[in-house]
Design an enzyme around this catalytic site. Structure first.
Site, PDB file in Angstrom:
ATOM      1  N   GLU A  45      -6.205 -10.512  -1.406  1.00 43.40           N
ATOM      2  CA  GLU A  45      -7.033 -10.258  -0.214  1.00 43.40           C
ATOM      3  C   GLU A  45      -8.505 -10.173  -0.584  1.00 43.40           C
ATOM      4  O   GLU A  45      -9.252  -9.328  -0.072  1.00 43.40           O
ATOM      5  CB  GLU A  45      -6.594  -8.961   0.477  1.00 43.40           C
ATOM      6  CG  GLU A  45      -5.123  -8.947   0.857  1.00 43.40           C
ATOM      7  CD  GLU A  45      -4.698  -7.718   1.653  1.00 43.40           C
ATOM      8  OE1 GLU A  45      -5.570  -6.993   2.174  1.00 43.40           O
ATOM      9  OE2 GLU A  45      -3.483  -7.482   1.739  1.00 43.40           O
ATOM     10  N   ASP A  83     -12.270 -10.055  -0.994  1.00 38.62           N
ATOM     11  CA  ASP A  83     -13.562 -10.136  -0.307  1.00 38.62           C
ATOM     12  C   ASP A  83     -14.515  -9.187  -1.028  1.00 38.62           C
ATOM     13  O   ASP A  83     -14.080  -8.233  -1.663  1.00 38.62           O
ATOM     14  CB  ASP A  83     -13.483  -9.887   1.209  1.00 38.62           C
ATOM     15  CG  ASP A  83     -12.704  -8.655   1.644  1.00 38.62           C
ATOM     16  OD1 ASP A  83     -12.455  -7.751   0.810  1.00 38.62           O
ATOM     17  OD2 ASP A  83     -12.351  -8.570   2.835  1.00 38.62           O
ATOM     18  N   HIS A 110     -10.327  -5.883  -2.461  1.00 41.72           N
ATOM     19  CA  HIS A 110     -11.414  -5.665  -1.495  1.00 41.72           C
ATOM     20  C   HIS A 110     -12.523  -4.950  -2.269  1.00 41.72           C
ATOM     21  O   HIS A 110     -12.411  -3.754  -2.567  1.00 41.72           O
ATOM     22  CB  HIS A 110     -10.926  -4.817  -0.327  1.00 41.72           C
ATOM     23  CG  HIS A 110      -9.869  -5.487   0.490  1.00 41.72           C
ATOM     24  ND1 HIS A 110     -10.122  -6.635   1.219  1.00 41.72           N
ATOM     25  CD2 HIS A 110      -8.567  -5.198   0.688  1.00 41.72           C
ATOM     26  CE1 HIS A 110      -9.004  -7.009   1.838  1.00 41.72           C
ATOM     27  NE2 HIS A 110      -8.048  -6.159   1.528  1.00 41.72           N
ATOM     28  N   GLU A 140       0.802  -1.238   0.000  1.00 42.40           N
ATOM     29  CA  GLU A 140       0.000   0.000   0.000  1.00 42.40           C
ATOM     30  C   GLU A 140       0.832   1.285   0.000  1.00 42.40           C
ATOM     31  O   GLU A 140       0.549   2.212   0.750  1.00 42.40           O
ATOM     32  CB  GLU A 140      -0.963   0.005   1.199  1.00 42.40           C
ATOM     33  CG  GLU A 140      -1.903  -1.178   1.190  1.00 42.40           C
ATOM     34  CD  GLU A 140      -2.947  -1.137   2.303  1.00 42.40           C
ATOM     35  OE1 GLU A 140      -2.851  -0.269   3.202  1.00 42.40           O
ATOM     36  OE2 GLU A 140      -3.853  -1.986   2.268  1.00 42.40           O
ATOM     37  N   ASN A 184       2.136  -5.110  -3.230  1.00 48.04           N
ATOM     38  CA  ASN A 184       0.722  -5.398  -2.969  1.00 48.04           C
ATOM     39  C   ASN A 184      -0.047  -4.111  -2.663  1.00 48.04           C
ATOM     40  O   ASN A 184       0.435  -3.260  -1.911  1.00 48.04           O
ATOM     41  CB  ASN A 184       0.658  -6.326  -1.737  1.00 48.04           C
ATOM     42  CG  ASN A 184      -0.706  -6.919  -1.474  1.00 48.04           C
ATOM     43  OD1 ASN A 184      -1.315  -7.505  -2.367  1.00 48.04           O
ATOM     44  ND2 ASN A 184      -1.186  -6.783  -0.238  1.00 48.04           N
TER      45      ASN A 184
HETATM   46  C1  XIL Z   1      -6.383  -6.091   8.234  1.00 43.67           C
HETATM   47  C2  XIL Z   1      -6.725  -7.282   9.136  1.00 43.67           C
HETATM   48  O1  XIL Z   1      -7.664  -8.097   8.461  1.00 43.67           O
HETATM   49  C3  XIL Z   1      -7.303  -6.788  10.441  1.00 43.67           C
HETATM   50  O2  XIL Z   1      -7.445  -7.875  11.366  1.00 43.67           O
HETATM   51  C4  XIL Z   1      -6.392  -5.729  11.072  1.00 43.67           C
HETATM   52  O3  XIL Z   1      -7.020  -5.188  12.224  1.00 43.67           O
HETATM   53  C5  XIL Z   1      -6.106  -4.625  10.081  1.00 43.67           C
HETATM   54  O4  XIL Z   1      -5.540  -5.184   8.906  1.00 43.67           O
HETATM   55  N1  XIL Z   1      -5.014  -4.436   3.613  1.00 43.67           N
HETATM   56  C6  XIL Z   1      -4.040  -5.285   4.059  1.00 43.67           C
HETATM   57  C7  XIL Z   1      -4.313  -6.176   5.234  1.00 43.67           C
HETATM   58  O5  XIL Z   1      -2.990  -5.393   3.422  1.00 43.67           O
HETATM   59  O6  XIL Z   1      -3.155  -6.399   6.007  1.00 43.67           O
HETATM   60  C8  XIL Z   1      -5.397  -5.621   6.107  1.00 43.67           C
HETATM   61  O7  XIL Z   1      -5.691  -6.596   7.111  1.00 43.67           O
HETATM   62  C9  XIL Z   1      -6.618  -5.286   5.282  1.00 43.67           C
HETATM   63  C10 XIL Z   1      -6.288  -4.232   4.258  1.00 43.67           C
END
Ligand code: XIL
Length: 297
Positions: free
Chosen positions: A232, A234, A205, A127, A169
């Site tokens: 990641e 969802d 996401h 990020e 990422n």
């Molecule tokens: C999130 C986790 O799912 C949570 O449990 C934590 O509190 C915060 O981080 N992008 C990412 C992940 O790269 O590491 C994040 O994970 C979600 C967003």
């Protein structure tokens, strides 16, 4: 095949989940994990705050639990994440300049060395690009140490664990847009200068839509000579959740260098989001989205 992991494997891909060490005692959770998935990512356990809570004092207990869960199940393990502006330990947040740069590179070296030879792919930097139309870097304490902090991190990771694929990422990169183009330009530059980079992670996401250029975006990164992983995934429930999951799956399968998909949790009750974005409901039952992914694989 009848499970996500086995079906993905038939296509030369993996299907993974983010998992939490604190849930490994839950039998429904571990049953789903071990039957359905052939890759794991630690949801929090390998982040900077978890692995180096005090400067130079490393704690790998929970990260090792995730690693061993994955390896004992014959799964790939994705390392996540060596450097990120979030979830830094307090001591790092209070550093700047050369002290922060040196601490960050030492962190990369020590963590990658601890897991040397065990990790399929590392999210080396997470990020680092800004949202919106600039296509540029996000402001952060790490960015303020100099624009070359990302390549320094990738070189340190390669030196510490030459076998791991090294990924950049990010999120909101789920189509061709200013942010993903900024990353594309960085990867192209790294490739042209010999900075080690092997893969790009698209977090994915997602809300109630999927960008029409989702597959084309994966393809353009692949064409630079890097793998792409959906890292990641969802998807908000309430819109076309099942269709969007299927579209992501088909897009990855359509690009030879898209090597696998990871969902960010197992059951809706395990998610960091509150909009039921995963493949299993809170009781561990398969949702329509699950069937949709399995049929697309
Ligand atoms: C999130 C986790 O799912 C949570 O449990 C934590 O509190 C915060 O981080 N992008 C990412 C992940 O790269 O590491 C994040 O994970 C979600 C967003």
């Amino acid at each position: 095949a009848t499970t996500l992991g086995a079906s993905a494997a038939e296509k030369g891909r993996y299907f993974g989940a983010a998992i939490a060490a604190g849930r490994l005692g839950d039998s429904t959770y571990t049953r789903l994990l071990t039957t359905e998935f052939n890759s794991v990512t630690p949801e929090n356990e390998m982040k900077w705050d978890a692995t180096e809570p005090q400067q130079g004092r490393f704690t790998f207990t929970n990260g090792d639990r995730i690693l061993n869960q994955g390896l004992s199940n014959g799964s790939k393990v994705r390392g996540h994440a060596l450097l990120w502006h979030a979830q830094q330990p307090g001591w790092a947040q209070s550093l700047s300049g050369t002290a922060l740069r040196n601490a960050a590179i030492n962190h990369v070296t020590q963590v990658a060395a601890h897991y040397k030879g065990k990790i399929y792919a590392w999210d080396v930097v997470n990020e680092a690009f800004a949202d919106g139309g600039s296509g540029g870097r996000r402001d952060s304490n790490l960015q303020r140490t100099g624009n070359d902090w990302i390549e320094a991190a990738f070189r340190a990771a390669r030196a510490a664990d030459p076998a791991a694929k090294l990924c950049y990422n990010d999120y909101n990169t789920d189509g061709i847009n200013a942010k993903s183009t900024g990353i594309y330009n960085m990867v192209r530059d790294f490739k042209s200068r010999g900075v080690p980079i092997d893969c790009v992670g698209l977090q994915s996401h997602l809300g109630t839509t999927i960008d029409s250029s989702y597959q084309a975006n994966i393809q353009r990164f692949a064409d630079l000579g890097v793998d792409v992983q959906i890292t990641e995934l969802d998807v908000q429930q309430g819109g076309n959740q099942a269709n969007i999951y299927a579209a992501v799956t088909r897009a990855c399968l359509a690009v030879a260098r898209c090597t696998g998909i990871t969902v960010w949790g197992i059951r809706d009750s395990d998610s960091w989001r509150n909009d039921n974005p995963l493949l299993f409901d809170g009781s561990g039952n398969k949702k329509a989205a699950y069937t949709s992914v399995l049929n697309a694989l």
